[in-house]
Design an enzyme around this catalytic site. Structure first.
Site, PDB file in Angstrom:
ATOM      1  N   LEU A 181       0.852  -1.183   0.000  1.00 58.06           N
ATOM      2  CA  LEU A 181       0.000   0.000   0.000  1.00 58.06           C
ATOM      3  C   LEU A 181       0.891   1.237   0.000  1.00 58.06           C
ATOM      4  O   LEU A 181       1.526   1.553   1.001  1.00 58.06           O
ATOM      5  CB  LEU A 181      -0.922  -0.006   1.218  1.00 58.06           C
ATOM      6  N   ASP A 182       0.943   1.923  -1.130  1.00 62.53           N
ATOM      7  CA  ASP A 182       1.864   3.040  -1.323  1.00 62.53           C
ATOM      8  C   ASP A 182       1.068   4.343  -1.361  1.00 62.53           C
ATOM      9  O   ASP A 182       0.297   4.589  -2.289  1.00 62.53           O
ATOM     10  CB  ASP A 182       2.644   2.842  -2.625  1.00 62.53           C
ATOM     11  N   SER A 183       1.272   5.183  -0.338  1.00 63.14           N
ATOM     12  CA  SER A 183       0.565   6.461  -0.288  1.00 63.14           C
ATOM     13  C   SER A 183       1.030   7.404  -1.392  1.00 63.14           C
ATOM     14  O   SER A 183       0.336   8.365  -1.729  1.00 63.14           O
ATOM     15  CB  SER A 183       0.771   7.127   1.077  1.00 63.14           C
TER      16      SER A 183
END
Length: 307
Positions: A181-183
């Site tokens: 999960l890459d902001s």
């Protein structure tokens, strides 16, 4: 033999200061130089006590009590857990630095020599003394190494906190893997405005129809491949994006039927997702094989939770 007590004390003061500083850095505690200096001064006084003829000064319990006073002097006492964390981290910094110096010393040292073709070894039974110069040179090296390793552990822990299992359904195919999960992933489909996740095709290419792989891999000549039968033709998308340090580029994507993501035992499900097909390995160490968009979880619905 002449012993320069002031030099030995000053060297120990510097070493104690650096060890306490490393402890503060690892714990991310904002400690003033005044408290660090006072704690290092208290720790360095123990060297003077060793010249007194008192066997009790060498007892482990007394050493432990003395280290408790050093930690309280440096970091203060806010609560028991705060104090214990500082004490154990101080021991950790001390042991890993001292152990590293001993390890490097004995790695570089050899007690064997060859005389007339015969290997001769010599040992005093008391170990090989380490020179002060070696200690002075190696202390900064070990402190730097320890800090870097702790920083890497923290980064890896943060990364694993953002890693979760996913299940992707496209047509009759179900792809299962591990996603990050890459902001920083703010990629959207320009038409539907749906968030785009990146799928590592170096891992999943053998599970995707061959025609889809060819069209996605040869994006520049996609016009020549349009006539080739493609079971996902109606799902295909062209997604523009811009990477740091490069001009505008394009990525082949496809509309997915659904995406299930598990985070801490909670299952999230969404259908508004576009899958970008990347033929570049996105994780050199194989920790994950997809990059998830943060909006996929914020817009998803919870369908089940762990009991």
């Amino acid at each position: 033999m002449t012993i320069y007590l002031d030099v030995i004390w000053f060297l120990n003061f510097c070493i104690d200061f650096l060890l306490l500083w490393l402890t503060a850095v690892i714990l991310k505690r904002n400690i003033s130089k005044k408290r660090l200096t006072l704690g290092a001064f208290l720790g360095s006084l123990y060297v003077l006590f060793l010249f007194l003829d008192a066997a009790i000064l060498y007892h482990p319990i007394l050493k432990f009590i003395y280290s408790v006073f050093i930690v309280i002097t440096t970091f203060g006492y806010k609560r028991f857990g705060y104090f214990v964390q500082g004490l154990f981290m101080f021991y950790f910094s001390t042991f890993i630095t001292g152990g590293g110096i001993l390890g490097i010393h004995y790695f570089l040292k050899s007690d064997a020599e060859i005389m007339n073709g015969v290997i001769k070894t010599q040992s005093s039974g008391m170990g090989d003394p380490i020179s002060w110069l070696f200690v002075i040179l190696m202390i900064p090296v070990m402190l730097y190494f320890t800090k870097r390793r702790v920083d890497q552990i923290e980064v890896r822990k943060l990364r694993y906190d953002q890693i979760m299992n996913f299940e992707l359904k496209i047509d009759s195919i179900t792809l299962k893997g591990i996603g990050l999960l890459d902001s920083g992933n703010q990629l959207h489909d320009p038409i539907s405005k749906n968030p785009v996740m990146i799928l590592d095709m170096t891992v999943f290419s053998d599970q995707v129809p061959e025609a889809v792989v060819r069209q996605a891999e040869n994006l520049e000549s996609i016009g020549e491949l349009m006539d080739e039968p493609n079971p996902w033709q109606d799902r295909m998308r062209i997604i523009p994006y811009r990477a740091v340090g490069s001009n505008n580029q394009f990525l082949t994507g496809c509309k997915a039927d659904s995406l299930n993501v598990w985070e801490n035992g909670v299952k999230y499900e969404t259908s508004n997702v576009i899958v970008g097909l990347s033929f570049t390995n996105i994780s050199g160490e194989g920790e994950y094989n997809a990059i998830l968009h943060p909006k996929m979880l914020s817009n998803a619905k919870v369908t089940s939770t762990a009991s």
